[in-house]
Structure formats: structure tokens, C-alpha cells
Design a protein around this motif. Sequence first.
Motif, PDB file in Angstrom:
ATOM      1  N   ASP A   1       0.771  -1.276  -0.135  1.00 38.55           N
ATOM      2  CA  ASP A   1      -0.093   0.001  -0.131  1.00 38.55           C
ATOM      3  C   ASP A   1       0.884   1.213   0.057  1.00 38.55           C
ATOM      4  OD1 ASP A   1      -1.498   2.303   0.637  1.00 38.55           O
ATOM      5  OD2 ASP A   1      -2.841   1.132   1.936  1.00 38.55           O
TER       6      ASP A   1
ATOM      7  N   ASN B   1       0.552   3.612   3.191  1.00 36.77           N
ATOM      8  CA  ASN B   1       1.272   2.845   4.236  1.00 36.77           C
ATOM      9  C   ASN B   1       3.010   3.255   4.209  1.00 36.77           C
ATOM     10  OD1 ASN B   1      -0.388   1.777   6.191  1.00 36.77           O
ATOM     11  ND2 ASN B   1      -0.468  -0.081   5.045  1.00 36.77           N
TER      12      ASN B   1
ATOM     13  N   SER C   1       3.380  -7.112   6.177  1.00 36.75           N
ATOM     14  CA  SER C   1       2.305  -6.555   5.451  1.00 36.75           C
ATOM     15  C   SER C   1       1.162  -6.946   6.519  1.00 36.75           C
ATOM     16  CB  SER C   1       1.839  -7.384   4.149  1.00 36.75           C
ATOM     17  OG  SER C   1       1.501  -8.689   4.577  1.00 36.75           O
ATOM     18  N   GLU C   2       0.246  -6.046   6.307  1.00 39.19           N
ATOM     19  CA  GLU C   2      -1.053  -6.138   7.266  1.00 39.19           C
ATOM     20  C   GLU C   2      -1.958  -7.467   6.962  1.00 39.19           C
ATOM     21  OE1 GLU C   2      -3.758  -2.975   7.662  1.00 39.19           O
ATOM     22  OE2 GLU C   2      -2.474  -1.481   6.387  1.00 39.19           O
TER      23      GLU C   2
ATOM     24  N   SER D   1      -4.996  -6.381  15.491  1.00 42.50           N
ATOM     25  CA  SER D   1      -3.842  -5.802  14.774  1.00 42.50           C
ATOM     26  C   SER D   1      -4.003  -4.468  14.556  1.00 42.50           C
ATOM     27  CB  SER D   1      -3.738  -6.561  13.636  1.00 42.50           C
ATOM     28  OG  SER D   1      -4.937  -6.390  12.655  1.00 42.50           O
ATOM     29  N   LEU D   2      -2.992  -4.061  14.266  1.00 45.54           N
ATOM     30  CA  LEU D   2      -2.777  -2.315  13.957  1.00 45.54           C
ATOM     31  C   LEU D   2      -2.420  -2.324  12.267  1.00 45.54           C
ATOM     32  CD1 LEU D   2      -0.827  -0.938  16.990  1.00 45.54           C
ATOM     33  CD2 LEU D   2      -3.137  -0.407  16.352  1.00 45.54           C
ATOM     34  N   ASN D   3      -2.755  -0.845  11.927  1.00 48.21           N
ATOM     35  CA  ASN D   3      -2.277  -0.721  10.467  1.00 48.21           C
ATOM     36  C   ASN D   3      -0.776  -0.635  10.535  1.00 48.21           C
ATOM     37  OD1 ASN D   3      -0.981   1.565   9.013  1.00 48.21           O
ATOM     38  ND2 ASN D   3      -2.854   1.091   7.881  1.00 48.21           N
ATOM     39  N   ALA D   4      -0.007  -1.219   9.479  1.00 43.93           N
ATOM     40  CA  ALA D   4       1.413  -1.547   9.244  1.00 43.93           C
ATOM     41  C   ALA D   4       2.053  -0.400   9.457  1.00 43.93           C
ATOM     42  CB  ALA D   4       1.644  -2.104   7.902  1.00 43.93           C
ATOM     43  N   SER D   5       1.790   0.870   9.075  1.00 42.85           N
ATOM     44  CA  SER D   5       2.270   2.054   9.292  1.00 42.85           C
ATOM     45  C   SER D   5       2.319   2.548  10.970  1.00 42.85           C
ATOM     46  CB  SER D   5       1.846   3.374   8.471  1.00 42.85           C
ATOM     47  OG  SER D   5       0.362   3.512   8.764  1.00 42.85           O
TER      48      SER D   5
END
Length: 256
Positions: free
Chosen positions: A116, A119, A207-208, A234-238
Motif C-alpha cells: 500500500d 502505508n 504486511s497487514e 492488529s494495527l495498521n502496518a504504518s
Amino acid sequence: MEREKRRERELNENQLEGRNAVLEVLRSGRDIEKIMVQKGNVEGTIKRIVAQAAEKGVVIQEVSRQKLDELSQTKNHQGVIALVSAHDYVEVEDILAAARAKGEDPFIILLDGITDPHNLGAILRTAECAGAHGVIIPKRRSVGLNATVGKTSAGAIEYMPVAKVTNLVKTMEQLKKEGLWFACADMGENDHFDTNLKGPIGLVIGSEGEGVSRLVKENCDFTASIPMYGKISSLNASVAAALLMYEVVRQRNYSK
């Protein structure tokens, strides 16, 4: 209407179409994200393009004529479209040299499978603010430095060195010889607040959807988990990357 025109200009800057245009960008030495060629069309100039791209290590993707028609902005792609980088890449050694120049232990972010662009842009922005020395991404299964990444990074793309490598595992092995330890962002028992992230460190973010791939994870020295107290696991990757980067900042600068 103005927004659409502005978006089109951004795309035009990073997408080249037609055989001559793609040959010229290959000759120029400019960083290229990938070249898409029409399936089954490997004759004449296209064959030269594929050969030169392979020699330079550029990712080549065979796609259908319909896909090229959909992506084409000029409507005259001639069976080939190249996506060029919004900014030049550096070598891994350049990242290490940046750390040495500052007299600091290397602080590097490795991204495994981030596709993404928003991200990646957000991670570059945080990495620059947190004082990281560079970001490393793989050539495949990863978004590159495109216009969206540049815009999302809010200018950080100009200051944060990014290296693109063929094999993340081999790169990690080389960096271990330089004294780096690798922390894998993963769900596990090792709360990142209790994990020693001081010294030469590489944070590995996956990755997410799939997280860090198996081989890359096996080559990490330990995991660093972010505690979850809500119903979402879980959290967003960024966001995860930002939390771990600033834990490195905290441990380096504010813990005894």
C-alpha cells in the motif's frame, strides 16, 4: 476537475508509455519500479527492452493487452508501459555510511511485503521524524517510490534514504556482519516495552494481511509485540511501525 488534472499530471510523471520512451529511460539510468509488457509480444523492440531491463535487474511483468489498455494514459502504449520512481534509491552501504557520519548506531527499517503506497509514505514520514538512517524494501512484493508514496510522505521521500534489494534475507545476513540485531514486529509474548531495542537495530515490519514472511522472520533475532487491549487484534502496518520506531527513540534517548 482541477483535482483530476493534478492527479493526471502526477501519474504522467511516473508512467512512461511506448517503446522509444521506455528504451530511453532504460538508457538514462533512472530508477524504474517495473516494466509491463504485453503477453506474447517479445519480438523486435520489445525483446530489446526485456533484455536491457533484465540486465539492469528491473522487474518485468507480462500482462494482457486489456490491462495495458486500462492503464494507458496516452492510449498508444505499443505493448509496453514503464513505471519509474518518484525518487532515486540508494545502496544499503549508503544507509550505513549515513549512520557512521552521525556517529550513531545504525537504525534501519526493513519492510517485508508492504504494497500500500499510503502505508509506505506514512512509514517514510515517521522514519524521518524518528531519526532512522534508512528504509529497505524488496524489489518484488512491495510498492516502490511512486507519486502517491511521495505525496503521503509529506516531503520525507526527499530526506529518507530508501534501498531496494533483491533478497531481504541475504541483506539481513550482510547487515548482521555489521553488528545489527533484527527485531520482528509480530504478535507474540515479547512486549516491545520489555524488549531491548538499543544498539544497532533493524526493525522488520510485515504486511497487514500476512505479516512478516517465514524466512525473514526466521532470520530475525527476536520479536517485538505491541500489546492489544481491545477487540481488534492488529494495527495498521504504518501505525505499528511508528510505535516501534518511537520505542527505539525512547530507549536510545530517554531510558537509563
